[in-house]
Motif scaffolding. Sequence first.
Motif, PDB file in Angstrom:
ATOM      1  N   UNK A 194       0.903  -1.313   0.137  1.00 21.99           N
ATOM      2  CA  UNK A 194       0.221  -0.119  -0.026  1.00 21.99           C
ATOM      3  C   UNK A 194       0.654   1.140   0.058  1.00 21.99           C
ATOM      4  N   UNK A 195       2.109   0.814  -0.440  1.00 20.79           N
ATOM      5  CA  UNK A 195       2.838   2.358  -0.997  1.00 20.79           C
ATOM      6  C   UNK A 195       3.683   2.999   0.679  1.00 20.79           C
ATOM      7  N   UNK A 196       3.733   1.806   1.530  1.00 24.93           N
ATOM      8  CA  UNK A 196       3.938   2.697   2.752  1.00 24.93           C
ATOM      9  C   UNK A 196       6.295   3.366   2.591  1.00 24.93           C
ATOM     10  N   UNK A 197       6.488   2.423   1.434  1.00 26.48           N
ATOM     11  CA  UNK A 197       8.282   2.799   1.220  1.00 26.48           C
ATOM     12  C   UNK A 197       9.178   2.245   1.564  1.00 26.48           C
ATOM     13  N   UNK A 246       3.492   5.988  -8.196  1.00 25.34           N
ATOM     14  CA  UNK A 246       2.645   6.172  -6.966  1.00 25.34           C
ATOM     15  C   UNK A 246       2.973   6.604  -5.611  1.00 25.34           C
ATOM     16  N   UNK A 247       4.467   6.213  -5.547  1.00 19.78           N
ATOM     17  CA  UNK A 247       5.567   5.586  -4.480  1.00 19.78           C
ATOM     18  C   UNK A 247       5.289   4.437  -3.867  1.00 19.78           C
ATOM     19  N   UNK A 248       4.642   3.421  -4.505  1.00 20.40           N
ATOM     20  CA  UNK A 248       4.834   2.013  -4.619  1.00 20.40           C
ATOM     21  C   UNK A 248       6.140   1.164  -4.528  1.00 20.40           C
TER      22      UNK A 248
END
Lengths: 63, 399
Positions: A10-13, A28-30
Amino acid sequence: MRVEVTERCTGHGRCYSEVPGLFEDDEAGYGVVLGDGTFGAGDIEAARTAVHGCPENAVRIVP
Amino acid sequence: MTQQETERAMPTGVVLATEPMAHDRNRGWELLRQVGPVFQDDLGLYNVTTYEGVKFVQQNPKLFSSQRAFDDQGSVQQIPLAVDPPDHARYRRILDPVFAPREVNKMDVELRRQAAELVDAFAHRGHCDAMNDLAKLFPTQVFLTMFGLPLDDRDKCMEWVRTINAERVLGTDILSDSLVEASNALADYSRQFIRAKREAPGDDLLSRILAFEGEDEWTEDEMMGFVGSFINAGLDTVTSSLGFVFHYLATNPDVRRRVIEEPELVNPIIEEVLRLEPVGPRIPRVTTQDVEVCGYTIPANSMVLMCLGAANRDPERFPNPHEVDVEQANLGHLTFGGGIHRCLGSHLARREMRIVVEEFHRRIPEYELAPGAEPTIKWPAGVVTFETMPLVFPVPAAP
């Protein structure tokens, strides 16, 4: 062996922040794996760090 | 779950006492954690305190509705926070790229300039209030910058948000006159600038979203919901987190000196402070059916609060639960939430914090709490924060 990021992401990174040698961010930062995710014996600890650090259990190591 | 756990009675009527939480979150959260994995507080709300329990709530949005949990907070639906599946995905598909690290990178230089300017304003003075002179100002400036609004609007925006957050009572629908007044003023302000951007788009986040067409086009109400969500979730939270970071660094001079010598420690220190001091410490959801959490049954239509400060100290997950330990920073924490509602602004918030700490340290490497200062938080509260944090430091010699 290789790492993969599953659809649970979910894109915590966390993976690409903690282990930039194996992961990068998409637009999207995923998290996505670098190349095909294959890593050598020297990177096993780094791969485990990414697995344990993922809050969604989205990173896994596959043979 | 074991049979024994299933049969254990759920603790009820648990009082969320001001002390020791106001002074000592380690003891405060540990006391709540020891009540049990799930308990009912004195308002009858269900609290979840374990790492796995909170993750279960985060990762099952069909069982735990965010939409219903935030229903009582004004007439405009907060987007995307208060949206359940399946509509939620439509908003995140558009918003995730806008808040991605790649976008945050583009703002780094400008945000650093602004942070430096704020620090320069007091660096020669030998003292400052880390909250009022810096931590409260910067996140609002970031909001205005991202939305292409004048920085001159900063102080009035801050005052509206302060009133709204200070007077909202979690789990009730009590609305004071000053809260209603501040909400209306902020809503009028937002509606005006949304209309102005629609008329004359600029090079900003708002204009970018307004430019979407067809099925991705947003109505004015949707834009209002997004602006409300950003203001509600993205300003006081960063302010408060910065306060906790500066408090930690001011009271741990050895760590601070190490951070200044090894700048790569800034990020893990921030992560660990975020873990220990989640600023939205009890995040609400409402159950859509009877659901079992950690062996306890929570009935349908109940408000469930994820106790992040307790879950982030779960010894099952963290080997050194009560201390800032950079060695465990890569284990993460639940402070930015998880599942589909993972904090949209998490990448931005982390960068804001890093920029402020780095620019502060560049100018003021040695500092401590002013004599007699003992910052405390109000508890319970929706957002916990220090209101004031006086720091003193040596004045740099004139060049």
